[in-house]
Motif scaffolding. Structure first.
Motif, PDB file in Angstrom:
ATOM      1  N   LEU A  91       0.891  -1.249   0.018  1.00  0.00           N
ATOM      2  CA  LEU A  91       0.011  -0.100   0.180  1.00  0.00           C
ATOM      3  C   LEU A  91       0.744   1.224   0.114  1.00  0.00           C
ATOM      4  N   GLN A  92       2.000   1.208   0.686  1.00  0.00           N
ATOM      5  CA  GLN A  92       2.830   2.546   0.876  1.00  0.00           C
ATOM      6  C   GLN A  92       3.397   2.576  -0.585  1.00  0.00           C
ATOM      7  N   LYS A  93       3.736   1.536  -1.472  1.00  0.00           N
ATOM      8  CA  LYS A  93       4.360   1.793  -2.754  1.00  0.00           C
ATOM      9  C   LYS A  93       3.347   2.261  -3.701  1.00  0.00           C
ATOM     10  N   ALA A  94       2.037   1.929  -3.459  1.00  0.00           N
ATOM     11  CA  ALA A  94       0.928   2.604  -4.153  1.00  0.00           C
ATOM     12  C   ALA A  94       0.596   3.997  -3.618  1.00  0.00           C
ATOM     13  N   GLY A  95       1.280   4.632  -2.833  1.00  0.00           N
ATOM     14  CA  GLY A  95       1.060   5.900  -2.200  1.00  0.00           C
ATOM     15  C   GLY A  95       0.135   6.204  -0.987  1.00  0.00           C
ATOM     16  N   HIS A  96      -0.151   5.155  -0.276  1.00  0.00           N
ATOM     17  CA  HIS A  96      -1.114   5.424   0.754  1.00  0.00           C
ATOM     18  C   HIS A  96      -0.037   5.623   2.063  1.00  0.00           C
ATOM     19  N   VAL A  97      -0.485   6.950   2.838  1.00  0.00           N
ATOM     20  CA  VAL A  97       0.150   7.297   4.060  1.00  0.00           C
ATOM     21  C   VAL A  97      -0.442   6.712   4.947  1.00  0.00           C
ATOM     22  N   PHE A  98       0.417   6.118   6.086  1.00  0.00           N
ATOM     23  CA  PHE A  98       0.139   5.436   7.365  1.00  0.00           C
ATOM     24  C   PHE A  98       0.379   6.327   8.419  1.00  0.00           C
ATOM     25  N   LYS A  99      -0.596   6.391   9.418  1.00  0.00           N
ATOM     26  CA  LYS A  99      -0.255   7.615  10.593  1.00  0.00           C
ATOM     27  C   LYS A  99       0.019   6.562  11.902  1.00  0.00           C
ATOM     28  N   THR A 100      -0.213   5.280  11.764  1.00  0.00           N
ATOM     29  CA  THR A 100       0.193   4.563  13.032  1.00  0.00           C
ATOM     30  C   THR A 100       0.867   3.273  12.719  1.00  0.00           C
ATOM     31  N   ARG A 101       1.516   2.763  13.633  1.00  0.00           N
ATOM     32  CA  ARG A 101       2.118   1.217  13.453  1.00  0.00           C
ATOM     33  C   ARG A 101       1.029   0.026  13.667  1.00  0.00           C
ATOM     34  N   SER A 102      -0.230   0.580  13.855  1.00  0.00           N
ATOM     35  CA  SER A 102      -1.011  -0.758  14.065  1.00  0.00           C
ATOM     36  C   SER A 102      -1.282  -1.452  13.107  1.00  0.00           C
ATOM     37  N   ASP A 103      -1.527  -2.906  13.350  1.00  0.00           N
ATOM     38  CA  ASP A 103      -1.741  -3.821  12.222  1.00  0.00           C
ATOM     39  C   ASP A 103      -3.074  -3.447  11.473  1.00  0.00           C
ATOM     40  N   VAL A 104      -4.149  -3.041  12.082  1.00  0.00           N
ATOM     41  CA  VAL A 104      -5.388  -2.930  11.442  1.00  0.00           C
ATOM     42  C   VAL A 104      -5.679  -1.615  10.703  1.00  0.00           C
ATOM     43  N   GLU A 105      -4.448  -0.626  10.521  1.00  0.00           N
ATOM     44  CA  GLU A 105      -4.655   0.393   9.687  1.00  0.00           C
ATOM     45  C   GLU A 105      -4.666   0.085   8.395  1.00  0.00           C
ATOM     46  N   VAL A 106      -4.185  -1.196   8.022  1.00  0.00           N
ATOM     47  CA  VAL A 106      -4.137  -1.559   6.704  1.00  0.00           C
ATOM     48  C   VAL A 106      -5.576  -1.930   6.056  1.00  0.00           C
ATOM     49  N   ILE A 107      -6.472  -1.881   6.815  1.00  0.00           N
ATOM     50  CA  ILE A 107      -7.773  -2.160   6.496  1.00  0.00           C
ATOM     51  C   ILE A 107      -8.586  -0.924   5.838  1.00  0.00           C
ATOM     52  N   HIS A 152      -7.068   1.543   4.319  1.00  0.00           N
ATOM     53  CA  HIS A 152      -6.117   1.837   2.952  1.00  0.00           C
ATOM     54  C   HIS A 152      -6.739   0.554   2.022  1.00  0.00           C
ATOM     55  N   LEU A 153      -6.562  -0.645   2.272  1.00  0.00           N
ATOM     56  CA  LEU A 153      -6.692  -1.461   1.352  1.00  0.00           C
ATOM     57  C   LEU A 153      -8.096  -1.557   1.138  1.00  0.00           C
ATOM     58  N   TYR A 154      -9.181  -1.240   1.628  1.00  0.00           N
ATOM     59  CA  TYR A 154     -10.662  -0.830   1.218  1.00  0.00           C
ATOM     60  C   TYR A 154     -10.795   0.156   0.198  1.00  0.00           C
ATOM     61  N   GLU A 155      -9.783   1.340   0.530  1.00  0.00           N
ATOM     62  CA  GLU A 155      -9.865   2.479  -0.420  1.00  0.00           C
ATOM     63  C   GLU A 155      -9.152   1.889  -1.886  1.00  0.00           C
ATOM     64  N   GLN A 156      -8.282   0.963  -1.826  1.00  0.00           N
ATOM     65  CA  GLN A 156      -7.573   0.493  -2.968  1.00  0.00           C
ATOM     66  C   GLN A 156      -8.211  -0.611  -3.798  1.00  0.00           C
ATOM     67  N   GLU A 157      -8.811  -1.594  -3.086  1.00  0.00           N
ATOM     68  CA  GLU A 157      -9.526  -2.689  -3.800  1.00  0.00           C
ATOM     69  C   GLU A 157     -11.107  -3.097  -3.541  1.00  0.00           C
ATOM     70  N   GLY A 158     -11.698  -1.876  -2.904  1.00  0.00           N
ATOM     71  CA  GLY A 158     -13.090  -1.896  -2.646  1.00  0.00           C
ATOM     72  C   GLY A 158     -13.352  -3.430  -1.911  1.00  0.00           C
ATOM     73  N   MET A 159     -14.363  -3.928  -2.013  1.00  0.00           N
ATOM     74  CA  MET A 159     -15.147  -5.240  -1.072  1.00  0.00           C
ATOM     75  C   MET A 159     -14.113  -6.316  -1.313  1.00  0.00           C
ATOM     76  N   GLU A 160     -13.378  -6.177  -2.404  1.00  0.00           N
ATOM     77  CA  GLU A 160     -12.399  -7.539  -2.707  1.00  0.00           C
ATOM     78  C   GLU A 160     -11.377  -7.703  -1.561  1.00  0.00           C
ATOM     79  N   PHE A 161     -11.209  -6.547  -1.021  1.00  0.00           N
ATOM     80  CA  PHE A 161      -9.863  -6.527   0.138  1.00  0.00           C
ATOM     81  C   PHE A 161      -9.977  -7.417   1.199  1.00  0.00           C
ATOM     82  N   LEU A 162     -11.367  -7.979   1.454  1.00  0.00           N
ATOM     83  CA  LEU A 162     -11.291  -8.894   2.343  1.00  0.00           C
ATOM     84  C   LEU A 162     -10.655 -10.113   2.255  1.00  0.00           C
ATOM     85  N   ASN A 163     -10.424 -10.612   1.024  1.00  0.00           N
ATOM     86  CA  ASN A 163      -9.859 -11.831   0.841  1.00  0.00           C
ATOM     87  C   ASN A 163      -8.337 -11.767   0.775  1.00  0.00           C
ATOM     88  N   LYS A 164      -7.714 -10.573   0.852  1.00  0.00           N
ATOM     89  CA  LYS A 164      -6.455 -10.270   0.954  1.00  0.00           C
ATOM     90  C   LYS A 164      -5.932 -10.242   2.667  1.00  0.00           C
TER      91      LYS A 164
END
Length: 619
Positions: free
Chosen positions: A89-105, A107-119
């Motif tokens: 996600l960082q390579k795709a330009g997303h900016v993270f504000k925390t070190r929390s594992d769940v923050e990927v949710i 940004h991945l939703y923004e990137q993939e839409g509902m298909e993100f759940l399978n990742k």
């Protein structure tokens, strides 16, 4: 893991009164997240979060937002592959504000839409509000390790990690779901979306719901355990191929589940599965100090302590042994029911509570446990009986009526699972009151679908049983009311290496003949275990400890148990036949009386724990 809760009002904005409500809801989840609590109100939305800090200790507090604040997330659980997802996600330009594992949710939703759940590879239940379109997305992990409950009442959608939080909302009524009660008598326990509370649903594992700005709920499945329909053979692969692949997935799963910024420990029963995890952790991390936690039953005829000591010594781990006395059952039973929010068929949850308490007392927040192997790799005696029936070694005489029931619930009149349901109906009707029996067809859980029959059609009988065990035993009973809730009652997160998403996908491709070979249960698992687990453990006969149930409680004259089962109270409550309860009491309290569990059901323990549930939540 943590606790989440919230509500959305579809006819009004939130107010000062709602601020008090969400704080009360959140307070009921303190045991799930004692490290920090927070609530948030905006527009018509209220969110609550109780944190058990495990990853991103300094800045991982929730709610979590995306870059422009248009997405708001509260999540209970862990995303084990968050490092890999974050890098993408960082390579795709997303900016993270925390070190929390769940923050990927977010940004991945923004990137993939509902298909993100399978990742996502993890255990989670979350609520993600999209301000741009006024929709709420709630999802539960594929194996249902993290629970999530919800209801829609008077134009308000209300959710929470536990039902007790939802009940704090003043709009929510408290009404017993008798179909849920019948499920407990019929199967291992409750089956999502059913709960013991009418109008409160449990989100099914591998499902997500979308709630739009009009309060319309759309329920979708994104994952399920799906076995191939065709006959499964080894396809030229030798046994070693499957053992090698299984060990590869097993190692990777353990490595992912040891990702944490706090110390981790291991549950060690002395059985095969927990021993495998402990020995593999030792193999992968030989220089790291390991804490293992075991429970020993003081009055049991069979102690597993010698096996626990063996594995602790072989793995160079520190053994923390908790001695559990049978008197602890009566002392902890009310606490167990408060936390699991449902009646039980046995008392083992009290031992689980004791074990998580001992774990937390040592400062351990994360624990690895061995559930899942039996359901995925033919670890129960039922798998052997199925094979014997297929080979005409044993036969079960069935009536046309019983075959009709099996056809209705499984789509297979020949499939025997745990009970003769026609005989069980007679038992249940004798137990229920006249008022319940008058509407028995409505109450009978076999008249309400509990499984997708298409997932059984044209499958090998071993895979059929595996799928049923997964849906009816593993998800809502073993890893929710017995696992998640008993551990988080003491602020401990349980992780399950055998329930890794990729390992499970591989398990569906293992031929049945390698799961149960020559009547050897978990054949391929034992093949892997032989590489790093002492032979004495592998050769052990499978041992399932049965905690003392209602006969023990009655024979020891526990005062509150006597009160719960009193003739007058049973009659007043109106759920059970008081005369039948008296008959069972007189039988169970006879000196020396025991039940042959699991071949006989402890009917009164379900009556007792249902009575406790009524006291805790409906009085």
């Amino acid at each position: 893991m943590c606790g989440i809760c919230g509500f959305i009002k579809f006819n009004n904005r939130t107010s000062g009164e709602d601020a008090g409500i969400i704080r009360k809801m959140n307070s009921k989840l303190f045991h799930r997240g004692p490290d920090a609590q927070d609530t948030l109100l905006f527009d018509n939305v209220a969110l609550g979060f109780s944190r058990l800090s495990i990853i991103g200790l300094e800045n991982g507090m929730q709610p979590i937002y995306n870059e422009d604040g248009s997405l708001v997330l509260v999540c209970n659980g862990e995303i084990f592959n968050h490092i890999e997802i974050r890098e993408e996600l960082q390579k795709a330009g997303h900016v993270f504000k925390t070190r929390s594992d769940v923050e990927v949710i977010v940004h991945l939703y923004e990137q993939e839409g509902m298909e993100f759940l399978n990742k996502l590879n993890g255990q989670f239940a979350f609520a993600l509000y999209d301000k741009r379109i006024g929709k709420l997305l709630c999802a539960r992990d594929p194996m249902g390790i993290c629970p999530l409950y919800y209801t829609l009442v008077e134009n308000t959608f209300i959710f929470g990690s536990e039902i007790k939080a939802i009940l704090e909302h003043p709009l929510v009524p408290r009404e017993v779901d008798l179909v849920g009660l019948d499920q407990v008598f019929t199967f291992a326990g409750l089956i999502s979306p059913r709960t013991m509370f009418r109008h409160i649903n449990s989100l099914e594992n591998g499902h997500y719901i979308i709630v739009n700005d009009q309060g319309v709920i759309q329920n979708n499945e994104y994952w399920d355990l799906i076995y191939p329909e065709q006959e499964m053979q080894q396809d030229g692969h030798p046994e070693k191929y499957y053992i090698d692949k299984l060990e590869e997935y097993f190692e990777r799963s353990i490595q992912l589940r040891l990702r944490a910024d706090v110390p981790s420990g291991l549950y060690l029963s002395g059985g095969l599965d927990s021993s495998m995890i402990t020995m593999k952790v030792s193999q992968l991390y030989p220089t790291i100090s390991k804490e293992v936690f075991s429970i020993d039953f003081a009055e049991s005829n069979i102690s597993e302590t010698p096996y626990q000591i063996l594995i602790a010594n072989e793995s160079r781990s520190k053994l923390n042994k908790k001695t559990f006395y049978f008197k602890d059952i009566s002392e902890r039973l009310k606490q167990a029911i408060y936390h699991c929010e449902c009646p039980l068929k046995e008392t083992y949850n009290t031992a689980s509570l004791s074990l998580s308490e001992a774990t937390r007392a040592k400062g351990i927040k994360v624990i690895l446990s061995g559930e899942g192997s039996d359901e995925l790799f033919a670890g129960y005696v039922g798998y052997r009986f199925d094979k014997m029936r297929a080979m005409n070694f044993v036969q079960n005489a069935t009536s046309p009526e019983e075959e009709d029931i099996r056809e209705r619930i499984w789509g297979d009149k020949t499939l025997f699972y745990e009970n003769n349901f026609q005989e069980l109906e007679t038992i249940k009707r004798g137990l229920y009151s006249d008022a319940v029996n008058e509407k028995f067809d409505e109450v009978n859980c076999l008249n309400h679908p509990v499984i997708n029959k298409e997932r059984l059609r044209n499958r090998d009988v071993l895979n059929k049983r595996s799928y049923i065990d997964y849906k009816l035993r593993l998800v809502d009973h073993l890893v929710t009311d017995h696992g998640d809730k008993m551990a988080l009652a003491n602020s401990v997160e349980v992780r399950y290496p055998f329930l890794d998403k990729d390992l499970i996908a591989f398990s569906t491709q293992v031929p049945p003949e390698l799961k149960l070979k020559d009547f050897t249960e978990k054949y391929v698992v034992k093949g892997m275990a032989s590489r790093f687990v002492p032979k004495k453990i592998i050769d052990r006969e499978k041992f399932g400890f049965i905690a003392p149930g209602s006969p023990y409680l009655l024979q020891n004259n526990i005062e509150y148990i006597e009160q719960i089962l009193s003739y007058d109270l049973i009659r007043k409550q109106g759920y059970f036949n008081p005369d039948r309860i008296e008959e069972l009491k007189n039988t169970y309290r006879q000196k020396g009386f025991t039940l042959n569990i699991p071949f006989e059901s402890d009917l009164l323990i379900t009556v007792i724990t249902f009575g406790i549930l009524l006291e805790e939540y409906f009085s």
